[in-house]
Design a protein around this motif. Structure first.
Motif, PDB file in Angstrom:
ATOM      1  N   ARG A   1      36.909  -7.342  26.672  1.00 29.69           N
ATOM      2  CA  ARG A   1      36.534  -8.312  25.123  1.00 29.69           C
ATOM      3  C   ARG A   1      36.851  -9.421  25.021  1.00 29.69           C
ATOM      4  O   ARG A   1      35.927 -10.278  24.861  1.00 29.69           O
ATOM      5  CB  ARG A   1      37.412  -6.885  24.681  1.00 29.69           C
TER       6      ARG A   1
ATOM      7  N   VAL B   1      34.055   4.819  28.760  1.00 28.56           N
ATOM      8  CA  VAL B   1      33.739   5.225  26.914  1.00 28.56           C
ATOM      9  C   VAL B   1      34.325   3.734  26.209  1.00 28.56           C
ATOM     10  O   VAL B   1      33.410   3.409  25.280  1.00 28.56           O
ATOM     11  CB  VAL B   1      34.347   6.187  27.038  1.00 28.56           C
ATOM     12  N   GLY B   2      34.991   3.549  26.718  1.00 25.67           N
ATOM     13  CA  GLY B   2      35.685   2.003  25.858  1.00 25.67           C
ATOM     14  C   GLY B   2      34.922   1.047  25.711  1.00 25.67           C
ATOM     15  O   GLY B   2      34.535   0.601  25.277  1.00 25.67           O
TER      16      GLY B   2
ATOM     17  N   GLY C   1      31.518   0.846  23.695  1.00 27.08           N
ATOM     18  CA  GLY C   1      31.938   1.135  22.467  1.00 27.08           C
ATOM     19  C   GLY C   1      32.225  -0.332  21.727  1.00 27.08           C
ATOM     20  O   GLY C   1      31.557  -0.771  21.203  1.00 27.08           O
TER      21      GLY C   1
ATOM     22  N   GLY D   1      28.228  -0.936  21.708  1.00 22.67           N
ATOM     23  CA  GLY D   1      27.809  -0.475  20.347  1.00 22.67           C
ATOM     24  C   GLY D   1      28.671  -1.746  19.820  1.00 22.67           C
ATOM     25  O   GLY D   1      27.409  -2.109  18.338  1.00 22.67           O
ATOM     26  N   ALA D   2      28.781  -2.801  19.489  1.00 18.33           N
ATOM     27  CA  ALA D   2      30.075  -3.676  18.708  1.00 18.33           C
ATOM     28  C   ALA D   2      28.848  -4.468  18.840  1.00 18.33           C
ATOM     29  O   ALA D   2      29.434  -5.389  18.267  1.00 18.33           O
ATOM     30  CB  ALA D   2      31.321  -3.615  18.925  1.00 18.33           C
TER      31      ALA D   2
ATOM     32  N   GLY E   1      30.663   5.843  23.348  1.00 13.87           N
ATOM     33  CA  GLY E   1      31.008   4.237  22.921  1.00 13.87           C
ATOM     34  C   GLY E   1      29.909   3.552  22.452  1.00 13.87           C
ATOM     35  O   GLY E   1      30.247   3.613  20.841  1.00 13.87           O
ATOM     36  N   THR E   2      29.033   3.684  22.922  1.00 14.33           N
ATOM     37  CA  THR E   2      28.033   2.568  22.858  1.00 14.33           C
ATOM     38  C   THR E   2      27.631   3.600  21.407  1.00 14.33           C
ATOM     39  O   THR E   2      27.063   2.816  20.280  1.00 14.33           O
ATOM     40  CB  THR E   2      26.504   2.933  23.413  1.00 14.33           C
TER      41      THR E   2
ATOM     42  N   GLY F   1      28.479   5.545  18.859  1.00  7.78           N
ATOM     43  CA  GLY F   1      29.422   6.015  18.081  1.00  7.78           C
ATOM     44  C   GLY F   1      30.128   3.962  17.170  1.00  7.78           C
ATOM     45  O   GLY F   1      30.034   4.401  15.942  1.00  7.78           O
ATOM     46  N   ALA F   2      30.199   3.656  17.653  1.00  5.77           N
ATOM     47  CA  ALA F   2      29.950   1.723  17.471  1.00  5.77           C
ATOM     48  C   ALA F   2      29.186   1.416  16.914  1.00  5.77           C
ATOM     49  O   ALA F   2      29.132   1.014  15.805  1.00  5.77           O
ATOM     50  CB  ALA F   2      30.547   1.127  19.020  1.00  5.77           C
TER      51      ALA F   2
END
Length: 170
Positions: free
Chosen positions: A13, A46-47, A50, A53-54, A162-163, A165-166
């Motif tokens: 990140r 998976v993270g 996310g 997705g964010a 993750g994609t 979900g976010a």
């Protein structure tokens, strides 16, 4: 393991420019026999999804990097099994379960490339199926076809929760 996954995601990140090579490395570790027990790559992938997705990362480069890492990891595991068959059989965990090799040989005779493909999606089998394929001298072309196809599907499946979900939470 949770701390390692959190640290890895924080590193990606904060340093998005190294996300693709790290994704390759995580998928590689997840696919190499014995490394897979040390690196919580499934949680990390998976993270990473996310982060996609964010909007912090792009899906396609991570998807390709994860697939390629899995393919290279599988190839290494296959080669280790093929090259060091006699010595690997004497190492843990195979040394404690000598009946596993005949079962692996039967598994590949029965299921062939489908077994390699499906094995990618079953946690503990992910890294051991390629090793067993090498141990049993599964034909290399069949192994490559199965591992390449399964790696691209698997990497998409790992990033997707993750994609999505976010994206749904945004």
């Amino acid at each position: 393991m949770e701390a390692l996954a959190a640290d890895a995601l924080r590193l990606v990140r904060e340093n998005g420019d190294i996300a693709v090579p790290l994704t390759f490395l995580f998928a590689f570790c997840e696919s190499v026999a014995l490394f897979s027990f040390l690196v919580p790559a499934t949680v990390i992938l998976v993270g990473l999804g996310g982060l996609v997705g964010a909007g912090a990362l792009e899906f396609v480069p991570l998807w390709i990097a994860a697939a390629l890492g899995a393919i290279v990891g599988d190839a290494l595991s296959y080669w280790l099994g093929w090259r060091f068959k006699g010595r690997i059989v004497g190492l843990w965990p195979l040394s404690r379960r000598p009946e596993l090799l005949p079962k692996a040989e039967d598994f590949f005779r029965r299921w062939g490339i489908l077994g390699v493909f499906v094995g990618r999606f079953i946690g503990p089998m992910r890294a051991t199926v390629p090793l067993a394929a090498g141990l049993t001298a599964m034909p290399l072309l069949r192994f490559k076809l199965a591992t390449v196809a399964s790696a691209f599907v698997w990497s998409g499946v790992m990033l997707a929760p993750g994609t999505l979900g976010a994206a749904l939470l945004a």
